[in-house]
Design a protein around this motif. Structure first.
Motif, PDB file in Angstrom:
ATOM      1  N   LEU A  93      16.201  39.056  -0.915  1.00 56.23           N
ATOM      2  CA  LEU A  93      14.823  38.627  -0.721  1.00 56.23           C
ATOM      3  C   LEU A  93      14.106  39.569   0.224  1.00 56.23           C
ATOM      4  O   LEU A  93      14.702  40.106   1.161  1.00 56.23           O
ATOM      5  CB  LEU A  93      14.778  37.199  -0.162  1.00 56.23           C
ATOM      6  CG  LEU A  93      15.466  36.122  -1.012  1.00 56.23           C
ATOM      7  CD1 LEU A  93      15.579  34.825  -0.232  1.00 56.23           C
ATOM      8  CD2 LEU A  93      14.704  35.890  -2.307  1.00 56.23           C
ATOM      9  N   SER A 138      17.458  31.482 -11.592  1.00 57.89           N
ATOM     10  CA  SER A 138      16.095  31.939 -11.897  1.00 57.89           C
ATOM     11  C   SER A 138      15.265  30.871 -12.604  1.00 57.89           C
ATOM     12  O   SER A 138      14.600  31.140 -13.604  1.00 57.89           O
ATOM     13  CB  SER A 138      16.154  33.209 -12.766  1.00 57.89           C
ATOM     14  OG  SER A 138      16.898  34.225 -12.125  1.00 57.89           O
ATOM     15  N   ALA A 147      17.880  31.733  -3.142  1.00 61.16           N
ATOM     16  CA  ALA A 147      17.591  32.983  -3.850  1.00 61.16           C
ATOM     17  C   ALA A 147      18.116  32.936  -5.279  1.00 61.16           C
ATOM     18  O   ALA A 147      17.484  33.468  -6.197  1.00 61.16           O
ATOM     19  CB  ALA A 147      18.202  34.154  -3.090  1.00 61.16           C
ATOM     20  N   ARG A 148      19.256  32.305  -5.468  1.00 61.44           N
ATOM     21  CA  ARG A 148      19.846  32.236  -6.819  1.00 61.44           C
ATOM     22  C   ARG A 148      18.914  31.542  -7.800  1.00 61.44           C
ATOM     23  O   ARG A 148      18.760  31.983  -8.953  1.00 61.44           O
ATOM     24  CB  ARG A 148      21.190  31.495  -6.773  1.00 61.44           C
ATOM     25  CG  ARG A 148      21.860  31.374  -8.147  1.00 61.44           C
ATOM     26  CD  ARG A 148      23.120  30.533  -8.094  1.00 61.44           C
ATOM     27  NE  ARG A 148      22.872  29.123  -7.826  1.00 61.44           N
ATOM     28  CZ  ARG A 148      22.460  28.244  -8.753  1.00 61.44           C
ATOM     29  NH1 ARG A 148      22.232  28.635 -10.008  1.00 61.44           N
ATOM     30  NH2 ARG A 148      22.279  26.978  -8.440  1.00 61.44           N
ATOM     31  N   PRO A 186      12.488  36.111 -10.336  1.00 59.30           N
ATOM     32  CA  PRO A 186      11.971  37.342  -9.731  1.00 59.30           C
ATOM     33  C   PRO A 186      10.486  37.197  -9.404  1.00 59.30           C
ATOM     34  O   PRO A 186       9.701  36.712 -10.225  1.00 59.30           O
ATOM     35  CB  PRO A 186      12.196  38.386 -10.837  1.00 59.30           C
ATOM     36  CG  PRO A 186      13.362  37.844 -11.614  1.00 59.30           C
ATOM     37  CD  PRO A 186      13.183  36.354 -11.610  1.00 59.30           C
ATOM     38  N   LYS A 241      11.457  37.087  -3.905  1.00 59.59           N
ATOM     39  CA  LYS A 241      12.650  37.593  -4.592  1.00 59.59           C
ATOM     40  C   LYS A 241      12.301  38.882  -5.321  1.00 59.59           C
ATOM     41  O   LYS A 241      11.328  38.953  -6.060  1.00 59.59           O
ATOM     42  CB  LYS A 241      13.188  36.564  -5.576  1.00 59.59           C
ATOM     43  CG  LYS A 241      14.495  37.007  -6.238  1.00 59.59           C
ATOM     44  CD  LYS A 241      15.129  35.891  -7.034  1.00 59.59           C
ATOM     45  CE  LYS A 241      16.437  36.344  -7.653  1.00 59.59           C
ATOM     46  NZ  LYS A 241      17.096  35.260  -8.425  1.00 59.59           N
ATOM     47  N   SER A 242      13.100  39.900  -5.093  1.00 59.14           N
ATOM     48  CA  SER A 242      12.855  41.202  -5.728  1.00 59.14           C
ATOM     49  C   SER A 242      13.082  41.136  -7.234  1.00 59.14           C
ATOM     50  O   SER A 242      13.873  40.353  -7.717  1.00 59.14           O
ATOM     51  CB  SER A 242      13.781  42.247  -5.106  1.00 59.14           C
ATOM     52  OG  SER A 242      13.597  42.307  -3.704  1.00 59.14           O
TER      53      SER A 242
END
Length: 308
Positions: free
Chosen positions: A285, A213, A238-239, A243, A307-308
Motif C-alpha cells: 500500500l 480484490s 490490503a488483500r 487496485p 493499493k498499488s
C-alpha cells in the motif's frame, strides 16, 4: 438460461415469495422466520435451502446460528429484485409478516440495548479522553469525498457506527466482527438507521471471509490497538482491496495512559506514523497522508493508503 429457470422454480411458491419479501428487509435466522411465518422449522429450512441453491438467497453461519439474506450478486439476486416489485403492496399475508418482522426487530433492539447499556461505561470513559466522535466521523467522511465506492468493508465493526456514518457515500457495506453480542448491536443500529444496503458478518479480521480484490475501500476504526499482530490486520485489508482502493486506519497516536491497557484491554498504547507506514509498505500500500485530531490527552490519527 437454466439458472434463471431454477430461480423462477424456487420462487414460485407462496411461502418462498413471503421469504423473499422478508429477507429483502435484512438478515433473519431460521427461528425468526419460523416465528414470523408460523410454520415449522424443518419446513422453513427446506424452503431456505432450495432458495439458496438457486441463488436467490445468501446464508451466513454465525456460531450456532445461520443468518439468511436476499442474495447480493448474481443471476438469482437480479431475479429476486425483479420479482419483489410484483408482490402486491396490499396483500394481507405480507402485511401480517411485516408486523411480525417489526416485533422481531423490536426484540432484537431491546436485547442489543441491554448489552450496550451494560458495557457503555467503559466506552464512555475512553471517549472522554480523546477528540469528539463527531470530528472523527467528519474527517472520515471527508476521506471518501470524490471517490466512487461500490463496496466498503469495515473491519472490527463493533456497533456498526462506521457503516452507518458512511452509508450515504457507498453502494454496499459489510462489517466484520468476531463478537456476536456486538453484531447484535450493529444489526439493531443499522436497522434503526434504515441502512438496508449494509450488513454485518461474524469473522476474524485476520482471515476475512471475503474474496481477494473485492472492496473499493476498507476502514479499520479504533481496532488495531486491540490486535496482537496489527501488521497482519493491515495485510488482510490490503488483500481484499481492489487496485486503487482506499484504506483508512483510525487509531491513537502514541500515549502513556496505562489504564487503557490495564482496564480496557488495549494491547498497544498508540502507533507512530513510521510504524504504520512500515505496515502499509509491507502490505503493498502507498501512504496517502494523515489527519491528526488532537484530544485531551489522546490524539486520534487517520492514516490513508492506496493499493498499488
Amino acid at each position: 438460461m437454466e439458472r434463471v429457470l431454477s430461480g423462477l422454480r424456487a420462487a414460485a411458491e407462496p411461502t418462498r415469495l413471503r421469504l423473499l419479501s422478508l429477507l429483502a428487509q435484512g438478515d433473519l435466522t431460521v427461528s425468526e422466520l419460523t416465528h414470523i411465518l408460523g410454520q415449522s422449522q424443518p419446513r422453513v429450512s427446506r424452503h431456505l435451502k432450495l432458495m439458496c441453491d438457486s441463488g436467490l438467497l445468501d446464508r451466513f453461519p454465525e456460531g450456532a446460528w445461520v443468518f439468511y439474506r436476499l442474495a447480493a450478486t448474481g443471476t438469482g439476486a437480479d431475479l429476486a429484485r425483479s420479482l419483489l416489485p410484483m408482490l402486491p403492496a396490499g396483500d394481507t399475508t405480507l402485511a401480517l409478516d411485516r408486523q411480525r418482522l417489526d416485533q422481531v426487530r423490536a426484540a432484537r433492539a431491546a436485547r442489543a440495548q441491554t448489552y450496550f447499556t451494560e458495557n457503555a461505561s467503559r466506552w464512555d470513559q475512553i471517549r472522554s479522553l480523546q477528540v469528539d466522535d463527531a470530528q472523527v466521523e467528519q474527517a472520515l467522511v471527508a476521506t471518501m469525498a470524490g471517490r466512487r465506492i461500490a463496496d466498503l468493508v469495515d473491519m472490527g465493526t463493533g456497533t456498526g457506527r462506521i457503516l452507518e456514518v458512511l452509508a450515504p457515500h457507498i453502494q454496499r457495506g459489510v462489517g466484520i466482527d468476531l463478537s456476536r453480542e456486538m453484531l447484535a448491536v450493529a444489526r439493531a443500529n443499522l436497522e434503526r438507521a434504515g441502512c438496508r444496503h449494509c450488513m454485518v458478518r461474524q469473522g476474524d479480521i485476520t482471515q476475512l471471509p471475503l474474496a481477494d480484490s473485492s472492496a473499493d475501500a476498507v476502514t479499520i476504526h479504533q481496532v488495531l490497538h486491540y490486535a496482537a499482530e496489527p501488521a497482519r490486520v493491515v495485510a488482510e485489508a490490503a488483500r481484499v482491496l481492489k487496485p486503487g482502493g482506499l484504506l483508512v486506519l483510525v487509531d491513537l497516536a502514541p500515549h502513556a495512559l496505562e489504564l487503557l491497557r490495564d482496564q480496557h484491554a488495549h494491547r498497544r498504547l498508540g502507533f507512530s506514523d513510521a510504524e504504520v507506514d512500515g505496515w502499509l509498505s509491507a502490505a503493498g500500500l502507498r501512504s496517502d497522508g494523515q489527519t491528526r485530531l488532537a484530544g485531551d490527552p489522546l490524539t486520534v490519527v487517520l492514516w490513508r493508503a492506496i493499493k498499488s
